[in-house]
Design a protein around this motif. Structure first.
Motif, mmCIF file in Angstrom:
data_model
loop_
_atom_site.group_PDB
_atom_site.id
_atom_site.type_symbol
_atom_site.label_atom_id
_atom_site.label_comp_id
_atom_site.label_asym_id
_atom_site.label_seq_id
_atom_site.Cartn_x
_atom_site.Cartn_y
_atom_site.Cartn_z
ATOM 1 N N GLU A 218 0.827 -1.207 0.000
ATOM 2 C CA GLU A 218 0.000 0.000 0.000
ATOM 3 C C GLU A 218 0.862 1.259 0.000
ATOM 4 N N ARG A 219 1.942 1.240 0.779
ATOM 5 C CA ARG A 219 2.817 2.416 0.823
ATOM 6 C C ARG A 219 3.534 2.638 -0.510
ATOM 7 N N LEU A 220 3.838 1.548 -1.203
ATOM 8 C CA LEU A 220 4.498 1.645 -2.510
ATOM 9 C C LEU A 220 3.491 1.781 -3.653
ATOM 10 N N ARG A 221 2.211 1.749 -3.322
ATOM 11 C CA ARG A 221 1.127 1.853 -4.305
ATOM 12 C C ARG A 221 1.233 0.752 -5.350
ATOM 13 N N LEU A 222 1.402 -0.446 -4.850
ATOM 14 C CA LEU A 222 1.458 -1.637 -5.687
ATOM 15 C C LEU A 222 0.170 -2.421 -5.503
ATOM 16 N N GLY A 223 -0.462 -2.761 -6.577
ATOM 17 C CA GLY A 223 -1.616 -3.628 -6.435
ATOM 18 C C GLY A 223 -2.646 -3.442 -7.520
ATOM 19 N N PRO A 224 -3.303 -4.552 -7.900
ATOM 20 C CA PRO A 224 -2.886 -5.895 -7.504
ATOM 21 C C PRO A 224 -1.520 -6.220 -8.097
ATOM 22 N N VAL A 225 -0.691 -6.898 -7.317
ATOM 23 C CA VAL A 225 0.716 -7.055 -7.661
ATOM 24 C C VAL A 225 1.044 -8.507 -8.014
ATOM 25 N N VAL A 226 2.008 -8.680 -8.908
ATOM 26 C CA VAL A 226 2.599 -9.993 -9.148
ATOM 27 C C VAL A 226 3.713 -10.164 -8.120
ATOM 28 N N LEU A 227 3.648 -11.201 -7.317
ATOM 29 C CA LEU A 227 4.591 -11.380 -6.216
ATOM 30 C C LEU A 227 5.552 -12.524 -6.513
ATOM 31 N N ILE A 228 6.852 -12.209 -6.588
ATOM 32 C CA ILE A 228 7.897 -13.196 -6.836
ATOM 33 C C ILE A 228 8.577 -13.501 -5.514
ATOM 34 N N SER A 229 8.568 -14.787 -5.127
ATOM 35 C CA SER A 229 8.978 -15.135 -3.762
ATOM 36 C C SER A 229 9.876 -16.371 -3.713
ATOM 37 N N PRO A 230 11.202 -16.162 -3.667
ATOM 38 C CA PRO A 230 12.108 -17.300 -3.503
ATOM 39 C C PRO A 230 12.376 -17.625 -2.034
ATOM 40 N N SER A 231 12.588 -18.886 -1.762
ATOM 41 C CA SER A 231 13.217 -19.393 -0.546
ATOM 42 C C SER A 231 12.693 -18.744 0.743
ATOM 43 N N LEU A 232 13.577 -18.093 1.495
ATOM 44 C CA LEU A 232 13.234 -17.483 2.794
ATOM 45 C C LEU A 232 11.971 -16.639 2.726
ATOM 46 N N SER A 233 11.755 -15.952 1.618
ATOM 47 C CA SER A 233 10.653 -14.990 1.539
ATOM 48 C C SER A 233 9.285 -15.648 1.589
ATOM 49 N N GLY A 234 9.229 -16.986 1.537
ATOM 50 C CA GLY A 234 7.949 -17.665 1.694
ATOM 51 C C GLY A 234 7.264 -17.323 3.001
ATOM 52 N N MET A 235 8.054 -17.042 4.041
ATOM 53 C CA MET A 235 7.467 -16.703 5.339
ATOM 54 C C MET A 235 6.713 -15.374 5.274
ATOM 55 N N TYR A 236 7.051 -14.543 4.298
ATOM 56 C CA TYR A 236 6.364 -13.267 4.082
ATOM 57 C C TYR A 236 5.225 -13.398 3.068
ATOM 58 N N SER A 237 5.479 -14.133 1.989
ATOM 59 C CA SER A 237 4.522 -14.157 0.874
ATOM 60 C C SER A 237 3.312 -15.058 1.108
ATOM 61 N N LEU A 238 3.505 -16.199 1.753
ATOM 62 C CA LEU A 238 2.404 -17.146 1.901
ATOM 63 C C LEU A 238 1.231 -16.594 2.719
ATOM 64 N N PRO A 239 1.476 -15.865 3.824
ATOM 65 C CA PRO A 239 0.335 -15.281 4.538
ATOM 66 C C PRO A 239 -0.449 -14.283 3.684
ATOM 67 N N LEU A 240 0.249 -13.513 2.843
ATOM 68 C CA LEU A 240 -0.449 -12.570 1.969
ATOM 69 C C LEU A 240 -1.291 -13.328 0.953
ATOM 70 N N LEU A 241 -0.735 -14.378 0.377
ATOM 71 C CA LEU A 241 -1.471 -15.206 -0.576
ATOM 72 C C LEU A 241 -2.728 -15.796 0.061
ATOM 73 N N LEU A 242 -2.609 -16.237 1.284
ATOM 74 C CA LEU A 242 -3.715 -16.907 1.974
ATOM 75 C C LEU A 242 -4.768 -15.929 2.476
ATOM 76 N N GLN A 243 -4.322 -14.817 3.050
ATOM 77 C CA GLN A 243 -5.252 -13.921 3.744
ATOM 78 C C GLN A 243 -5.710 -12.730 2.909
#
Length: 211
Positions: A99-124
């Motif tokens: 929201e602060r970067l004014r991105l959306g709806p966004v294509v989210l690229i998520s390797p490795s460690l970043s799954g801990m950040y991306s999966l909750p957004l995908l789900l919720q």
């Protein structure tokens, strides 16, 4: 090919003691057709997306691309991570950053460690995602089969055929998403995009063109 402009900046993130650093690219002519947010793995940062040309490739494809250095890593090293490695970060974290970067709806690229950040957004907050591109992310075992099946976001699962551990585990879990396709990078390891950037850019741009 358009001239590509790459800029740098910082963005506030919830719970972080200091802002997150990011790099941004876009073609100098015309409006961006879609926005892309690039995350990264534990030993990496937004600099990797710059060095291998992904930021430029996305701008050439008509996208606005933003690559963020996650908390505690890269040039965001002074920002405290909102959760321990391997624990899911509340979806509000990336929601606020987008929201602060004014991105959306966004294509989210998520390797490795970043799954801990991306999966909750995908789900919720699936409405915030135009598409999801996981690259052997962690934490895929923390989502139930029923939860996966409820998510309709177009997903491109990417992994290297040499990644016989996290790549195969994440593929097994993510394949429960109903609207997914799979791209296997031959002869590539866990960070498959680094092993063959040209092949990575081709599959990425091809997928985005179908959205």
């Amino acid at each position: 090919m358009s001239q590509v402009e790459v800029s740098e900046g910082t963005v506030e993130a919830p719970g972080c003691t200091s802002p997150l650093f990011y790099r941004q690219s876009r073609a100098s002519s015309g409006e961006a057709e879609m926005s892309v947010l690039l995350l990264h793995g534990r030993r990496f940062s937004s600099e990797n997306w710059l060095k291998i040309g992904t930021l430029h490739a996305l701008a050439d494809a008509g996208c606005r691309a933003v690559a963020v250095d996650l908390p505690g890593l890269g040039r965001s090293s002074s920002a405290e991570a909102p959760a321990a490695v391997g624990e899911l970060v509340p979806a509000a974290f990336l929601t606020d950053v987008c929201e602060r970067l004014r991105l959306g709806p966004v294509v989210l690229i998520s390797p490795s460690l970043s799954g801990m950040y991306s999966l909750p957004l995908l789900l919720q907050q699936p409405h915030m995602l135009r598409a999801y591109i996981p690259i052997a992310p962690i934490c895929t075992d923390k989502i139930s089969a029923q939860q996966y099946r409820s998510i309709k976001v177009p997903t491109l699962i990417v992994y290297g055929d040499g990644d016989t551990e996290l790549g195969e585990v994440s593929l097994s879990n993510l394949s429960q998403l109903p609207n997914h396709s799979v791209a296997v990078m031959k002869g590539a390891g866990h960070a498959c995009y680094l092993d063959d950037p040209d092949a990575w850019h081709r599959l990425l741009v091809d997928f985005l063109a179908k959205l």
